[in-house]
Scaffold this motif. Sequence first.
Motif, short mmCIF file in Angstrom:
data_model
loop_
_atom_site.label_atom_id
_atom_site.label_comp_id
_atom_site.label_asym_id
_atom_site.label_seq_id
_atom_site.Cartn_x
_atom_site.Cartn_y
_atom_site.Cartn_z
N PRO A 23 44.29 41.50 36.83
CA PRO A 23 42.95 41.91 37.24
C PRO A 23 42.67 43.41 37.31
CG PRO A 23 44.24 41.30 39.15
CD PRO A 23 45.09 40.96 37.94
N GLU A 68 39.43 33.82 39.45
CA GLU A 68 39.62 35.15 38.87
C GLU A 68 39.49 36.29 39.88
OE1 GLU A 68 37.74 34.36 34.45
OE2 GLU A 68 36.35 34.64 36.13
N THR A 69 39.09 35.99 41.12
CA THR A 69 38.69 37.04 42.04
C THR A 69 39.28 36.86 43.43
OG1 THR A 69 36.56 37.01 40.86
CG2 THR A 69 36.68 38.34 42.87
N THR A 70 39.78 37.96 44.01
CA THR A 70 40.27 37.97 45.39
C THR A 70 39.77 39.23 46.09
OG1 THR A 70 42.31 39.15 44.82
CG2 THR A 70 42.38 36.73 44.77
N SER A 97 39.68 41.28 40.27
CA SER A 97 39.16 40.21 39.44
C SER A 97 39.52 40.45 37.99
CB SER A 97 37.64 40.07 39.58
OG SER A 97 37.17 38.97 38.81
N LYS A 102 32.59 40.88 38.27
CA LYS A 102 32.89 40.19 39.52
C LYS A 102 33.49 41.13 40.55
CE LYS A 102 33.54 35.44 37.86
NZ LYS A 102 34.48 34.29 37.81
N VAL A 103 34.41 42.00 40.14
CA VAL A 103 35.02 42.92 41.10
C VAL A 103 33.98 43.93 41.59
CG1 VAL A 103 35.90 44.70 39.52
CG2 VAL A 103 37.13 44.20 41.62
N GLN A 106 31.79 42.15 44.13
CA GLN A 106 32.49 41.94 45.40
C GLN A 106 32.57 43.22 46.22
OE1 GLN A 106 33.36 39.42 47.06
NE2 GLN A 106 34.51 40.48 48.67
#
Length: 219
Positions: A23, A68-70, A97, A102-103, A106
Motif C-alpha cells: 500500500p 485494501e485500506t487500513t 491503501s 482511498k488513502v 481516509q
Amino acid sequence: APIDAAFFFDSDGMPNQICVASPYHVDITATFHGRASHAGVEPEKGVSAVQMAAKAIAAMQLGRLDEETTANIGIIHGGTATNVVAGETVIYGEARSLVKEKVDAQIAQMKACCEEAAISAGGSVEVHVEECYAAIALEESSATVQLAKKAIQRLGLEPQLVKSGGGSDANVFCGKGIPATNIGCGMNNVHSVQEYLNLAEVKAAAEFIVAVVDEACAQ
C-alpha cells in the motif's frame, strides 16, 4: 542507465512469495491546543486538549476499513499532571491503501475529525500530513516478477504472487519509477513479541539471490 528490476528482502516466509502489491502509506500528526488551568481550583477556565484528541479519535474510522485500506492512531502524547487541564496533546497516526484515492480520502476524514473536535471544544488544531511512500503495483509481465519467478523455479519452488499490508524500501523505489518487489527472507510473526527467524528460509533467500543474478545474467 534505467533499472529494469529491483529486489528487496524485508518480508516474512520463503522467497517464493513475490510481493506484487503493497500500500501507499501516509502519516498524520495532529497537535491540539486548548487552555491549561488548575483541574481542582478552576477547571471551568480550561479547555482540555486531551478531551479534544479523544473526541477526534472516537469519531475516526480506524482498523481494517476494507480489503485494501487500513488506518490507525498509534501514539497519544499530552498533559503535564493530573491536576492540570491539558493545554496541548499530540496524536500520531497513519492510513494505508493499495488505492491512492482511498488513502487520501481516509486521511481527509481523520483530519476533519480533528478539526471538528477542536472547534466544538473552543480550541484549535494543527494537522500535518506526510506521504511516506508509494505503493507497489507490479504486473505479472514485468521484468521484476518474471525474473523472480524463474529464480524461484530454479530453487524447485512454486512462485506465488502475493499482496501485503506492510511497506518496505521496495515501495520507495516503486515511487521513484523503479519496478521493485519485496521477497521473503525468513522473518516470522513480524513486529510482535513472538517474532523469530527461520534459518532454513534465510538460506533459501540467499539461494534466491544467486539464482536471480544468474537469471539476469542469462538474459
